[in-house]
Design an enzyme around this catalytic site. Structure first.
Site, PDB file in Angstrom:
ATOM      1  CG  LEU A 108       8.126 -39.287   6.688  1.00 23.43           C
ATOM      2  CD1 LEU A 108       8.795 -40.277   5.745  1.00 23.43           C
ATOM      3  CD2 LEU A 108       7.054 -39.972   7.523  1.00 23.43           C
ATOM      4  N   GLY A 109      10.621 -36.101   9.074  1.00 22.56           N
ATOM      5  CA  GLY A 109      11.687 -35.704   9.984  1.00 22.56           C
ATOM      6  C   GLY A 109      12.698 -34.828   9.283  1.00 22.56           C
ATOM      7  N   GLY A 131      17.277 -33.839   9.517  1.00 22.85           N
ATOM      8  CA  GLY A 131      18.565 -34.146  10.124  1.00 22.85           C
ATOM      9  C   GLY A 131      19.644 -33.287   9.510  1.00 22.85           C
ATOM     10  CD  GLN A 191      13.762 -29.947   6.485  1.00 28.03           C
ATOM     11  OE1 GLN A 191      12.899 -30.385   7.231  1.00 28.03           O
ATOM     12  NE2 GLN A 191      14.747 -29.180   6.919  1.00 28.03           N
ATOM     13  CB  VAL A 192      12.934 -37.270   5.709  1.00 34.26           C
ATOM     14  CG1 VAL A 192      12.487 -38.583   5.063  1.00 34.26           C
ATOM     15  CG2 VAL A 192      14.440 -37.266   5.928  1.00 34.26           C
ATOM     16  CE  LYS A 204      17.501 -38.347   4.623  1.00 33.03           C
ATOM     17  NZ  LYS A 204      18.490 -39.024   5.512  1.00 33.03           N
ATOM     18  CG  ASP A 207      24.492 -42.080  10.887  1.00 37.19           C
ATOM     19  OD1 ASP A 207      24.914 -42.278  12.053  1.00 37.19           O
ATOM     20  OD2 ASP A 207      23.651 -41.212  10.608  1.00 37.19           O
TER      21      ASP A 207
END
Length: 322
Positions: free
Chosen positions: A21-22, A24, A28-29, A43, A138
């Site tokens: 999914l992404g 950051g 990782q996700v 995650k 956040d």
């Protein structure tokens, strides 16, 4: 969602990974499926953080607290392994795009009434997060997911574990933890954060949702210049409609956390009823439908040569939230 790369794992804990999914600063996700068939987001923590004993301690503490947050306006924490070589946490998967994607890519700024409904949902999420002693730290459009039933907040509480190994909100190279356009003045100055910090971030998120612009400008002139404007200058709210929404956002963006509007005060303005009927423009609702169809079409990826399928070894059932 992107396909799994050769270096990605095929399973984490009891979960079979379907795609990425992404990624950051934390790691990782992945989109994954439990052995019971539930779709979740997993995650993982990047190796450098995983080697920090203080991070692991705080990560475990924050996960324990985050499990107590209700799931109506957030992605509930379902499972975690804070002792694994690569620590991870699994949350309920929300089938919807981020607010950032809706505003910057798919549709554009949202109508005033949609943003007031967005505000109500986000305030209720913050109320639930703050009630268990967490501060999100956040809150930004990338951490707000849009669904037919209202917004959902993700990644609550996790940033504090990250913050804890860097010393007062600063990385080892001196940069501030957080997203520059969506930070509070006290966060930028490295002060102790309270629920009021999340309220300031909420004001920036709502201003972005209704105008498509950040209230203190972009990072084009540099991140430090943007952070200076957040601390020293007044927000640019010229594109925010006069009236209830303008007053709500202005109350969030007060520089002084002691006189900033509280979540309870803001909920008196927005109310706390769930959305009735379509709260989003028709084009956005259509996008949500396409997003759900893509999820239903997701198939289990082929295993890499030499890897074992999850069914080779029965996995324990994923624990449910406390």
């Amino acid at each position: 969602m992107r396909p799994l790369a050769p270096e990605d794992p095929r399973t984490i804990g009891a979960y079979q990974l379907l795609g990425k999914l992404g990624e950051g600063g934390m790691g990782q996700v992945y989109l994954a499926r439990s052995d019971r068939g539930r779709t979740v987001a997993v995650k993982t923590v990047q190796p450098a953080l995983a080697r920090e004993p203080e991070f692991r301690r705080r990560f475990a503490q924050e996960i324990t607290i985050a499990r107590r947050v209700g799931g109506q306006w957030t992605a509930p924490v379902l499972d975690a392994d804070t002792e694994a070589e690569t620590p991870w946490v699994a949350t309920g998967y929300i089938a919807g795009p981020t607010l950032n994607q809706v505003v910057s890519e798919d549709y554009g700024p949202l109508p005033e009434q949609s943003v007031l409904t967005l505000a109500s949902g986000l305030l209720q999420a913050l109320r639930d997060i703050h009630a268990v002693g967490l501060v999100h730290r956040d809150l930004k459009p990338a951490n707000v997911l849009i669904t037919i039933d209202g917004p959902r907040v993700i990644d609550f509480g996790i940033a504090r574990a990250y913050d804890g190994v860097t010393g007062g909100g600063l990385t080892r190279t001196g940069s501030v933890i957080g997203s520059p356009g969506f930070m509070s003045p006290e966060q930028i100055m490295g002060k102790r954060l309270t629920a009021a910090s999340d309220v300031f971030c909420l004001g920036s998120v709502l201003a972005y949702a209704v105008t498509g612009r950040l209230p203190f400008g972009t990072t084009d002139s540099g991140g430090h210049a943007l952070m200076y404007r957040i601390v020293q200058e007044e927000p640019e709210l010229g594109g925010v409609p006069e009236g209830q929404l303008r007053e709500l956002i202005s109350g969030c963006l007060n520089k002084d956390p002691d006189v900033r509007s509280s979540v309870a005060e803001l909920l008196e303005v927005t109310g706390s009823e769930p959305p009735s009927g379509a709260w989003l423009p028709a084009e956005v609702l259509a996008q949500l439908g396409r997003h759900a169809v893509r999820l239903l079409d997701s198939e289990d990826p082929d295993p890499l040569p030499g890897t074992r399928q999850p069914q080779d070894t029965p996995a324990p059932a994923a624990p449910q939230p406390a």
